[in-house]
Structures are given as structure tokens and as C-alpha cells.
Motif scaffolding. Structure first.
Motif, PDB file in Angstrom:
ATOM      1  N   UNK A  73      52.429 -55.664 132.661  1.00 60.15           N
ATOM      2  CA  UNK A  73      53.826 -55.598 131.985  1.00 60.15           C
ATOM      3  C   UNK A  73      53.455 -57.448 131.060  1.00 60.15           C
ATOM      4  N   UNK A  74      52.790 -58.160 131.585  1.00 57.56           N
ATOM      5  CA  UNK A  74      52.551 -59.107 131.425  1.00 57.56           C
ATOM      6  C   UNK A  74      52.183 -59.040 129.828  1.00 57.56           C
ATOM      7  N   UNK A 583      49.784 -67.138 132.147  1.00 50.05           N
ATOM      8  CA  UNK A 583      50.109 -65.939 133.310  1.00 50.05           C
ATOM      9  C   UNK A 583      49.473 -66.358 134.682  1.00 50.05           C
ATOM     10  N   UNK A 584      50.783 -66.052 135.276  1.00 50.75           N
ATOM     11  CA  UNK A 584      50.490 -66.395 136.932  1.00 50.75           C
ATOM     12  C   UNK A 584      50.431 -64.613 137.034  1.00 50.75           C
ATOM     13  N   UNK A 585      50.237 -65.002 138.834  1.00 56.12           N
ATOM     14  CA  UNK A 585      50.172 -64.679 140.284  1.00 56.12           C
ATOM     15  C   UNK A 585      48.872 -63.065 139.774  1.00 56.12           C
ATOM     16  N   UNK A 586      48.153 -64.014 139.399  1.00 58.40           N
ATOM     17  CA  UNK A 586      46.893 -62.859 139.166  1.00 58.40           C
ATOM     18  C   UNK A 586      46.697 -62.366 137.665  1.00 58.40           C
ATOM     19  N   UNK A 587      47.520 -62.952 136.633  1.00 59.31           N
ATOM     20  CA  UNK A 587      47.689 -62.250 135.479  1.00 59.31           C
ATOM     21  C   UNK A 587      48.483 -61.203 135.357  1.00 59.31           C
ATOM     22  N   UNK A 588      49.869 -60.863 136.514  1.00 57.12           N
ATOM     23  CA  UNK A 588      50.668 -59.647 136.516  1.00 57.12           C
ATOM     24  C   UNK A 588      52.205 -60.679 135.644  1.00 57.12           C
ATOM     25  N   UNK A 589      51.742 -61.341 135.471  1.00 57.52           N
ATOM     26  CA  UNK A 589      53.446 -62.249 135.145  1.00 57.52           C
ATOM     27  C   UNK A 589      52.954 -63.680 133.835  1.00 57.52           C
ATOM     28  N   UNK A 590      53.983 -63.277 133.277  1.00 53.16           N
ATOM     29  CA  UNK A 590      53.563 -64.326 131.880  1.00 53.16           C
ATOM     30  C   UNK A 590      54.833 -64.635 131.439  1.00 53.16           C
ATOM     31  N   UNK A 628      60.597 -67.689 127.738  1.00 51.06           N
ATOM     32  CA  UNK A 628      60.265 -65.615 127.578  1.00 51.06           C
ATOM     33  C   UNK A 628      59.695 -65.532 128.426  1.00 51.06           C
ATOM     34  N   UNK A 629      60.099 -64.282 129.253  1.00 48.02           N
ATOM     35  CA  UNK A 629      59.105 -64.184 131.148  1.00 48.02           C
ATOM     36  C   UNK A 629      59.188 -62.492 130.997  1.00 48.02           C
ATOM     37  N   UNK A 630      57.891 -62.192 131.023  1.00 49.13           N
ATOM     38  CA  UNK A 630      57.663 -60.498 131.303  1.00 49.13           C
ATOM     39  C   UNK A 630      56.440 -60.326 132.438  1.00 49.13           C
ATOM     40  N   UNK A 631      56.743 -59.441 132.557  1.00 49.10           N
ATOM     41  CA  UNK A 631      55.133 -59.111 134.052  1.00 49.10           C
ATOM     42  C   UNK A 631      56.294 -58.196 135.203  1.00 49.10           C
ATOM     43  N   UNK A 632      55.664 -58.403 136.571  1.00 46.96           N
ATOM     44  CA  UNK A 632      55.657 -58.021 137.160  1.00 46.96           C
ATOM     45  C   UNK A 632      55.592 -59.777 139.063  1.00 46.96           C
ATOM     46  N   UNK A 633      56.939 -59.143 139.489  1.00 47.57           N
ATOM     47  CA  UNK A 633      56.763 -60.029 140.045  1.00 47.57           C
ATOM     48  C   UNK A 633      56.146 -59.756 142.167  1.00 47.57           C
ATOM     49  N   UNK A 634      56.414 -58.491 142.070  1.00 49.09           N
ATOM     50  CA  UNK A 634      55.381 -57.692 143.235  1.00 49.09           C
ATOM     51  C   UNK A 634      54.755 -57.049 142.488  1.00 49.09           C
TER      52      UNK A 634
END
Length: 766
Positions: A73-74, A583-590, A628-634
Motif C-alpha cells: 500500500x506504500x 519508506x518506513x517500517x520495512x517499506x510498508x509506509x511511505x 503525503x502518507x500511504x501504506x500500512x501502520x500495522x
């Protein structure tokens, strides 16, 4: 007027068929931080892309070179869908918003304008009526983008309201992009990535019902023929009224078959066809009026007029038939050189008749505010009805080559872009004057016989009986990205275009010269400095330019050029942008952030009454910050959102008392946030719950700053439940608070948004 004719241009089709065997030049590659060549290092990424992943998104080729990790989702891990922009969004030095398929599915998006509500900085403008774009007409960062809509990197010349039934995702590339797309793109470009055949069997169907007599059915069928060939077919039928607005409806259907050869091989070809047919009532909204004693006008609905009031009549219609044939050839010559040849032929037919409400102080607003609503008369002398026929052809031949010169790595992009568009309109005239209407209690009835007659080519009054013209653009482009170290690179290049446009009219008061034409040579450079300390960080500074020559809006404006031009010059814009992507959290969140300054000169506008495109000579800028923000926090919680804060100013104008004002259509702030949470997934009690808010600050409707639309706030929500791997039900509610908002804007009228609406959907996946 005669019925809509479905015709094809044999010459253009023959050229496209002949290009099926051509080889073009493009290779997608990324900029891996190593001492090896770009493509060589990319081929050694640890994440192995499976055959399904490689072929599931054929919007660009050699996706294994673009993707740095598993797609999620990132949106930074996604590509732009434009073969001339081979890097993923993370490593493209420009602010890019992508609306992914997941978001469109959760929100039950049904059209391009609904998808773009997720992108701050994009607003919609009402077409001017005399042949302008009353379909999809957008602005990006406050600047016109009506001719800057693309599908898979090729321009969509049509004038229609675009359904999203065959969309994979929607990408908004912000800032001048003439070096990639050619003329235009002052505020940016909108690129739709369409669905294409993939190497697996997949069958989907969906039925949706809701208030406002809403009924919609779609299907998406994909069949793998063998190891390298697949076919796909998407279809749509839709019928709905507009919740909160009187007498408006849309009945449309569409089909999009496609076939792909050579998937997973060095030589592949994708052939697509899309047909969309629409019968709708155009909505020109409510007038903007000024209360006595005040200096700033507001929509009439801000003074007690019903949001549902529609000031049209039974003669109004917008009927379109649109066809596109697209062919895409990809040839991997070596691991470091790929050739692309993208070709499109389009044929667009339209019958249009509309009532344009006009509320003058003497006849309309003053009686209303004086307590005499029965005397508040709306003038409805609309533009002449017309039948429009347009065809277009475009071919883009390009290459992307990866090589080394000593210790320096290069990614070189070069190619040729040829585009041609021809349009013809036959105008009619009403047999009698259209009746005026009442501001408070309008009616769509006409109490006397009236019909549409052919226009008179010998008349010297009114609209012309015919208008026709063509535009031709030949562009060559070249840019190179050079890595001096593992982290530092510079990207620069240019596009040179020879632009020609011709325009003519017959009859009418605008008939002063038989032939009006222009021929311009346009040069647009761009340069970017990039710093990538690792694969999860990117920082950039970009300078770019764009040019909008005269006649650019040939197919979607009433008068794209004026006789003699009066010294009119092409519209110019320049962008300065500083940004970062993480890209954060192992590229889950951008996360993204950008600061920009966008300036524009020789501003072109469409006159709200005549529809003519004129050069105001105005200069101005818009600057601000976009986040902007996109991806999975969990694993179960996803978030998608963006925010923009703008400061705009008119720095020069020939119009008195305009210099120093805010630019029109530019809000001071705008944003959206959408989030979902998956409760008890993979169990019989699973539930996906989500919701979001979209807002836009107040907007001035002209550079004089004497008309203004208030802020928008919309709250939406959704629920969905999967019975098993094959069946799902979902519920969406829009504008939960039933707030009075405004979508499409123009200088003297605005269109109220839909009222509270809900939809139930049943989905089948096999």
C-alpha cells in the motif's frame, strides 16, 4: 441534427496496423546504489518477482527493474505507468500522487473525477459551454489541465466524462512536465493506468445499487491462453440520478477488450480497445450573485436557494460515443536497452445542448434580495447546440539505455512523439428563444414548440454554423540521468516541439477571417539533482518548464485562437521544487514532502460567456508545501492521505486592481485522509471498516477576487465483509453530514456537490 456517427479514419488505422511490427526504443531501469551498471545491479535485487507479479501491472515494462521491494500500500513502490518515466515514484524527482486500485475499490470509485478527489491540489472547473469541456475539466495547483489527461502515457483527446471501469490506478504528476508529455502540463499531468491482460485466469463481477436510482454492474474477465498470451475484457453499465440535484441523470455503458502477446518474453505486444457511450444531462450549476452592499459574490445557494435547483430545460443533452485503439510494442534488445512503440487512434463523437444560467443584478439578484422572489428571473439564452466529431492519432517511439562511461553510470532516454488531432463541429440554432426561468422555483418545461434547426453558413450574427480545425505536434526528447556516486545523481534534458494549429469558422458574428493558424517551435528543458543515501530515502531539487502554445485547446474550447492573435504569445510556466520521500517500517509506509514555487506568464483563460480562449497577459505564481502518507501502520491498519497549503499571487496584469490579488481556483489549504482497519481477517467474522474526510479551503473564482466559493468538507465511510474467497458485500456512504459543498467551479457559476448518498455492492471473484 443528424445522429452521432461512428466513423474511423482508414489512414490512421492503417498507420497503426503498420506499426505493429515496428520496434521502438525503451528500457526501464532504476538507479541502484552500487558501482555496477544500473540494470545489472537492478537485476540482482534480493526480492524475486514472480511471473504473476511481473505481468500483473503491464503499464511499464521490465517491472523487476523498477520495484525495490514487494509492492504494497506504500505508493512509493509503484511506478507512474509512463514508459518515459522508468523509475518508481520513490526515485522520480517530482511530487507524484497515486490513487491505487485498493483505494478506488474501498471507496467504490466510479469515475475519474471521483478518484481525483483523493489528490489535493486538483480541482474541477465547469466547461464554458460553447463546445468546451463540460466533461472532465481539471486544474492542478490552480492551473488548467483540461488537455493534460493521459492513459498509459498517451494523450486522451476526447471531451467526455470518463468512467473508471477499466482503471488500474490514477497518477497525478505535479508540476510542468512538457519534457515528458509535450506541450501543456502547466500544473502537471493526469495519467490513468488501465487494466491489461495478465498470465492467470481471473473472473470478477460486481453489482451496485443505491439511492438516487443508482444501478451499476461491472465485470472483469481475464483468460490465460498459453505461457505467453492472455486476453482480458472489462465491461460496465451504469444508470443514476444525481442525489441532491433535480432532473439530472447519466446512462452509460462501456467495453474494454484487450489481448497481449509475448508476455514474459523479450518481445511483447498489447492491443487494447475501449468504447464508452454516455447519455447525460449537463449540469451548469447555480449562478454566483452579489448581495447589495457587498463586494464579493457567492453561490446563490448560500443565500437560501435550494441546492437542487436546476436551471436547464428539456432540450439539454450531452451524448457521447468514444472509441480508442491502442497498441504497445516492447522489445528487450539487451538487458540494458529496451524499445517501446506506443500508438493510439481515437474517435470521439458528441451531441451537446445546454442552458447556461445568468443572474443579472437588475433582473435577478436585486428582486430576490428585495423580497420579490417571484420577479427574480434567470436568463437562459444558452450557446448554440452542436454536433462534434473528433479523431486523433499519436505515436511515441522511445528508448531507455543503461550504460557506463568510466566510473559514471547513465540512464539515457530519447525518442520521437508525433500527434495529430482533427475536429469538426456543426452548430444548430433553436427555432425559438429559450424561455427564461425563475431563480427560486425553476422549471424544465417549455410551453411552446421548439426544435433545433441547422445553422446558416451565410449568417453574420450569432454562433458560426461550422467550426473545424486541426493540430499537429512533432516532438523529440532526450534526457540523461548520471550517477557520480552511489548516492548523488543529476538528471537533465529537453524536449523540442514543432507545433502547428489551424482553425476556421463559417458564418456567425465571429466570421471575420477564413483561416487562422499558428506555427511555433517550442523548447522545454528540465534538470534535477538527486540524493539517495539508501533505498528508503530520496531527496531532490527540480527545475522544469512547460509551454502551452496557441490552439492547444482545439478539441475542447469554443475558440482556441482569435483572429490576428493581437500579439498573443504562448503560455509559459516554470517550477522550482525541493522534496523528500521516505519508506518506513520495512517499506510498508511511505511519506512525502515537497516545497514548490510555480510561476506562470501570458496566462490563458476561457471567457465565461463567449467561450473564446484569450491571453490575459497576467503573470502569477503559486507556492506552498505538499505532504503525503500511504501504506500500512500495522498489518491490518492502512492509511492514505495528503495535505497541501498554498500561497498564490497575481504579480502582473493588464486588468486594473488585479495585481497583488490571489490567483483564482487556488485554495489556501486542501487535504484528504482515508483509513481502514481489518477486523478478524481470514475468519468468518471478518469486517473491513473505513472512512475518511476530504476538505478544501475557500476559493476565489477570478483574479479580481470579487467572487468566492466557501470551503468544502466531506466525510465518507465504508464497511465490507467477505463470506469466503469468492463473495464479498460492501456498504459505502458519501457526504455523511449532507453538507452543502461545491465541486465544479467557474467564474460566474458553481455546481453543488451530491447530497448524502449510500451504495450497497455485491462482489464475485473466481
Amino acid at each position: 441534427m443528424s445522429g452521432i456517427k461512428r466513423t474511423l479514419q482508414p489512414v490512421s488505422l492503417a498507420v497503426m496496423v503498420g506499426l505493429l511490427g515496428n520496434t521502438a526504443i525503451t528500457k526501464s531501469a532504476n538507479a541502484e546504489k552500487s558501482n555496477n551498471a544500473v540494470a545489472s545491479s537492478a537485476n540482482k535485487v534480493n526480492q524475486q518477482i514472480t511471473k504473476d507479479q511481473t505481468t500483473d501491472n503491464q503499464s511499464t515494462t521490465n517491472e523487476h527493474i523498477l520495484v525495490r521491494g514487494k509492492k504494497n500500500d506504500n505508493i512509493l513502490t509503484q511506478n507512474t505507468g509512463v514508459s518515459l518515466m522508468p523509475q518508481d515514484i520513490m526515485h522520480t524527482p517530482q511530487n507524484i500522487n497515486l490513487v491505487p486500485a485498493k483505494i478506488m475499490e474501498e471507496q467504490n470509485v466510479k469515475s475519474l473525477d471521483e478518484a481525483l478527489k483523493n489528490v489535493p491540489g486538483v480541482t474541477s472547473s465547469v466547461g464554458e459551454g460553447r463546445g468546451g469541456m463540460s466533461g472532465n475539466q481539471f486544474l492542478i495547483r490552480g492551473f488548467q489541465a483540461q488537455n493534460d489527461i493521459y492513459e498509459d502515457g498517451l494523450r486522451d483527446f476526447g471531451v467526455y466524462s470518463r468512467d473508471s471501469f477499466n482503471y488500474e490506478n490514477v497518477v497525478v504528476i505535479k508540476g510542468p512536465s512538457s519534457s515528458v508529455f509535450g506541450n501543456g502540463t502547466t500544473g502537471g499531468a493526469i495519467n490513468v493506468v488501465t487494466k491489461k491482460p495478465i498470465l492467470k485466469d481471473q473472473y470478477k463481477a460486481e453489482f451496485t445499487g443505491g439511492n438516487g436510482d443508482y444501478y451499476r454492474g461491472t465485470f472483469d474477465l481475464n483468460k490465460q491462453i498459453n505461457d505467453n498470451i492472455a486476453v482480458r475484457m472489462e465491461g460496465m453499465a451504469n444508470s443514476n440520478n444525481v442525489v441532491g440535484r433535480d432532473n439530472l441523470y447519466s446512462h452509460r455503458w462501456g467495453l474494454a477488450p484487450s489481448i497481449a502477446f509475448g508476455l514474459g518474453t523479450d518481445l511483447s505486444y498489447v492491443l487494447q480497445f475501449v468504447h464508452q457511450q454516455d447519455d447525460r444531462i449537463p449540469d451548469y450549476g447555480v449562478p454566483v450573485i452579489t448581495k447589495p452592499g457587498h463586494t464579493i459574490g457567492k453561490p446563490a445557494t448560500e443565500y437560501g436557494i435550494r441546492r437542487g435547483n436546476w436551471y436547464g430545460n428539456k432540450m439539454d443533452k450531452d451524448q457521447t460515443q468514444d472509441n480508442q485503439v491502442t497498441g504497445r510494442l516492447t522489445y528487450n534488445i539487451t538487458p540494458d536497452i529496451v524499445i517501446h512503440n506506443d500508438t493510439r487512434y481515437g474517435n470521439y463523437q458528441r451531441q451537446f445542448s445546454v442552458t447556461r444560467p445568468k443572474c443579472t443584478p437588475a433582473d435577478c439578484s436585486n428582486p430576490y434580495f428585495d423580497g420579490r422572489p417571484q420577479d427574480a428571473i434567470i436568463q437562459t439564452a444558452g450557446p448554440s447546440p452542436y454536433e462534434q466529431s473528433t479523431w486523433s492519432f499519436q505515436n511515441v517511439l522511445s528508448t531507455i539505455a543503461n550504460f557506463n562511461t568510466s566510473f559514471i553510470k547513465h540512464q539515457l532516454t530519447a525518442g520521437v512523439d508525433i500527434a495529430y488531432a482533427h475536429e469538426s463541429r456543426h452548430y444548430g440554432q433553436f427555432s425559438a428563444s429559450l424561455p427564461n426561468n425563475n431563480l427560486v422555483h425553476p422549471t424544465d418545461a417549455i410551453d411552446y414548440p421548439i426544435h433545433i434547426m441547422p445553422g446558416d453558413p451565410n449568417s453574420k450574427v450569432g454562433d458560426p454554423s461550422r467550426r473545424y480545425g486541426h493540430s499537429r505536434d512533432v516532438g523529440v526528447f532526450l534526457y540523461d540521468q548520471i550517477w557520480f556516486t552511489k548516492a548523488w545523481s543529476i538528471k537533465g534534458g529537453f524536449r523540442y516541439d514543432n507545433w502547428e494549429a489551424f482553425y476556421n469558422t463559417q458564418g456567425g458574428k465571429s466570421f471575420t477571417t477564413h483561416r487562422m493558424s499558428t506555427n511555433d517551435n517550442v523548447f522545454n528543458p528540465t534538470v534535477s539533482l538527486l540524493f539517495n543515501p539508501d533505498e528508503n530515502q530520496a531527496y531532490y531539487f527540480t527545475w522544469s518548464s512547460s509551454t502551452t502554445p496557441l490552439g492547444m485547446y482545439l478539441t475542447n474550447s469554443y475558440a482556441p485562437m482569435k483572429d490576428g492573435q493581437n500579439g498573443m504569445k504562448p503560455e509559459k510556466s516554470h517550477l522550482y521544487e525541493l522534496g523528500g520521500k521516505w519508506s518506513l517500517l520495512n517499506q510498508r509506509l511511505g511519506l512525502t514532502a515537497s516545497l514548490f514555487h510555480l510561476e506562470k506568464s501570458n496566462q490563458m483563460v476561457s471567457d465565461p460567456l463567449s467561450g473564446a480562449v484569450t491571453s490575459t497577459g497576467d503573470k502569477g505564481y503559486n507556492q506552498g508545501i505538499e505532504l503525503g502518507i500511504s501504506g500500512n501502520i500495522t498489518n491490518n491498519w492502512s492509511v492514505y492521505g495528503a495535505f497541501a497549503a498554498y500561497h498564490s499571487k497575481v504579480t502582473g496584469s493588464l486588468t486594473p486592481n488585479v495585481k497583488g490579488n490571489r490567483m483564482f481556483y487556488v485554495p489556501s489549504h486542501q487535504g484528504n485522509l482515508w483509513t481502514t482497519y481489518n477486523i478478524m481477517p481470514n475468519t468468518p467474522f471478518n469486517l473491513l471498516i473505513g472512512g475518511g474526510v476530504t476538505w478544501r479551503g475557500p476559493v476565489y473564482l477570478n483574479n479580481r477576487n470579487n467572487a468566492k466559493v466557501p470551503s468544502n468538507v466531506t466525510i465518507d465511510a465504508m464497511l465490507s465483509h467477505k463470506f469466503d474467497d469468492h463473495w464479498k458485500v460492501s456498504f459505502n456512504i458519501y457526504n455523511l453530514t449532507n453538507r452543502l459543498n461545491y465541486d465544479s467551479l467557474f467564474s460566474n457559476r458553481v455546481t453543488p456537490s451530491n447530497g448524502r448518498a449510500f451504495m450497497f455492492s455485491l462482489n464475485m471473484l473466481e
